[in-house]
Design an enzyme around this catalytic site. Structure first.
Site, PDB file in Angstrom:
ATOM      1  CE  LYS A  70      12.772  38.773   6.465  1.00 42.42           C
ATOM      2  NZ  LYS A  70      12.739  37.802   7.553  1.00 42.42           N
ATOM      3  NE  ARG A 170      13.267  32.993  13.315  1.00 45.78           N
ATOM      4  CZ  ARG A 170      12.655  33.763  12.411  1.00 45.78           C
ATOM      5  NH1 ARG A 170      12.281  33.240  11.256  1.00 45.78           N
ATOM      6  NH2 ARG A 170      12.398  35.016  12.665  1.00 45.78           N
ATOM      7  CG  HIS A 196       9.768  37.308  14.603  1.00 46.74           C
ATOM      8  ND1 HIS A 196       9.722  38.482  13.881  1.00 46.74           N
ATOM      9  CD2 HIS A 196       9.149  36.374  13.841  1.00 46.74           C
ATOM     10  CE1 HIS A 196       9.114  38.252  12.732  1.00 46.74           C
ATOM     11  NE2 HIS A 196       8.747  36.984  12.694  1.00 46.74           N
ATOM     12  NE  ARG A 249      11.471  42.733  13.938  1.00 42.78           N
ATOM     13  CZ  ARG A 249      11.054  42.318  15.137  1.00 42.78           C
ATOM     14  NH1 ARG A 249      11.304  43.044  16.222  1.00 42.78           N
ATOM     15  NH2 ARG A 249      10.389  41.193  15.267  1.00 42.78           N
ATOM     16  CE1 TYR A 293       8.300  19.828 -22.933  1.00 43.69           C
ATOM     17  CE2 TYR A 293       7.841  21.925 -21.857  1.00 43.69           C
ATOM     18  CZ  TYR A 293       8.651  21.137 -22.644  1.00 43.69           C
ATOM     19  OH  TYR A 293       9.822  21.652 -23.137  1.00 43.69           O
ATOM     20  CB  CYS A 340       6.934  25.952 -20.659  1.00 42.76           C
ATOM     21  SG  CYS A 340       5.619  25.182 -21.633  1.00 42.76           S
ATOM     22  CG  MET A 341      12.675  27.287 -17.753  1.00 44.43           C
ATOM     23  SD  MET A 341      14.293  26.617 -18.211  1.00 44.43           S
ATOM     24  CE  MET A 341      14.292  25.072 -17.314  1.00 44.43           C
ATOM     25  CG  ASP A 342      12.369  29.717 -20.779  1.00 49.02           C
ATOM     26  OD1 ASP A 342      12.893  30.181 -19.758  1.00 49.02           O
ATOM     27  OD2 ASP A 342      12.834  28.745 -21.407  1.00 49.02           O
TER      28      ASP A 342
END
Length: 410
Positions: A70, A170, A196, A249, A293, A340-342
């Site tokens: 998953k 759950r 679980h 699992r 920044y 930073c972002m990138d």
């Protein structure tokens, strides 16, 4: 000027080396763009993946593994991981939702292997359960009744596992009466029971007692039906391999991440993912220069600062600003200023760095770059760290040090 000439000459040499490597990466008519891969990539070590699966099998030789893939195989690429598991002969998979199940079918090209869907499936997808031959989770009588009504209208049986809530609070039924109601529905073919563990990875005595009470309750509720069962998640495999059940699992541990990093485990594992980038620019700054920044870091001496083209949009957390360390030429280099972002800036003063050098953001080469160490710094778990690696980061399958496949989601 001498400094500039040195790095310009080095840059030209590095471009030549990139071209050489690109030329060598022609596989069956496909050329992988190494310039793009060098920006930021997550290498998935297939040898490590294979090692972990063997280790798990040796831990619980009496149980068939259901490969939990998953969330894009915990961020490692379901395409890469499902292909590898299938190549190794695995025919049992588990996913969170219908869309992930559909991907498993597409990847394997096999409509007969076992695919268990843990989560909710909307009614508009009931027809697709039959089309894709899925095994669904029955976690409530209400859902089971709706599914049964649909199955009868199609004169078909739908395969299912009943989930029990034995303490997780759950998904799952909680009583013998609910189980009896579901088992009486003629349109559903129940093939197994499962539950679980919420604290199987925690070794304190009260947690251990809780887990064993869960298991005992599960056995009590299901023993009269004589069906197969599965309860061991990664924590269960690591700390309760003796518990009964025909299936197990494995999830997190498939990818080489410990169920509990704070406890020394007897289950040998190898980290599968290495997150890499490259040195894009290098600048020599004197003492007293602000970096990034917010001006959160100021050089306290003359420093070589490198720009690395990877950032929080790639999944490298902004919370590692001025805290995290990466590896360049085997040297730990601290992050300077905010991620930073990138991009991010790192101190390579001691690393003998040059343009194009590889930067290891997550790796098993040093404790400070391990996924488990990064998770602890962030106050979270390893699952979240690897799942947060962005879909724009190519996943690169590697076997024996050679690239065998590149998966680009974007």
């Amino acid at each position: 000027m001498k400094f500039i000439r040195y790095y310009f000459t080095t840059y030209l040499k590095e471009i030549q080396e990139i071209n050489r490597k690109t030329a060598s990466l022609i596989r069956k008519g496909t050329v992988w763009n190494m310039d793009f891969l060098r920006r930021c990539r997550a290498e998935i070590d297939l040898d490590a993946l294979d090692f972990n699966l063997r280790s798990i099998a040796e831990r619980c030789p009496d149980k068939t593994p259901i490969m939990v893939v998953k969330a894009n195989a915990y961020g490692h690429s379901d395409v890469i991981c499902v292909k590898e598991y299938y190549r190794l002969g695995q025919r049992h998979f588990a996913v969170s939702n219908f869309h992930e199940a559909e991907r498993v079918r597409e990847i394997t090209g096999d409509n007969e292997c076992f695919v268990l869907v843990f989560g909710y499936i909307e009614e508009s997808r009931f027809e697709d359960i039959l089309r894709l031959n899925l095994t669904v989770t029955l976690g409530s009588v209400e859902f089971a009744e709706r599914l049964n009504k649909f199955a009868l209208s199609r004169n078909a049986g739908i395969k299912a596992n009943i989930a029990l809530d034995t303490g997780m609070s759950r998904v799952g039924v909680r009583t013998a009466e609910e189980i009896k109601e579901i088992m009486s529905l003629p349109g559903l073919d129940v093939t197994a029971f499962y539950f679980h563990f919420p604290v199987a990875d925690m070794v304190e005595e009260d947690h251990r007692e809780f887990s064993l009470r869960q298991y005992e309750k599960f056995i009590l509720l299901t023993k009269e039906y004589g069906l197969p069962s599965h309860c061991l998640n990664s924590g269960g495999i690591a700390f309760y391999p003796e518990l009964k059940g025909e299936l197990m699992r494995p999830g997190l541990i498939l990818y080489g991440l410990s169920a509990n990093p704070s406890v020394e485990s007897t289950l040998p594992l190898k980290q599968v993912m290495t997150l890499k980038s490259t040195v894009d620019q290098i600048k020599l700054f004197p003492k007293g220069v602000d970096i990034g920044y917010g001006r959160t870091y100021t050089t306290d001496s003359e420093q070589l600062i490198a720009v690395v083209p990877a950032g929080y949009a790639d999944g490298y957390s902004r919370l590692l600003s001025n805290r995290g360390k990466v590896l360049v030429n085997g040297v730990l280099c601290p992050i300077r200023g905010r991620v930073c972002m990138d991009q991010m800036m790192i101190d390579v003063t001691e690393a003998n760095a040059k343009i194009g050098d590889e930067v290891l953001l997550y790796s098993d080469r040093a404790k400070e770059t391990s996924i488990e160490y990064v998770a602890e710094m962030l106050g979270t778990i390893t699952n979240e760290v690897v799942c947060n690696v962005s879909s724009r980061v190519p996943r690169v399958a590697v076997r024996s040090g050679e690239i065998v496949e590149v998966v680009n989601e974007r």
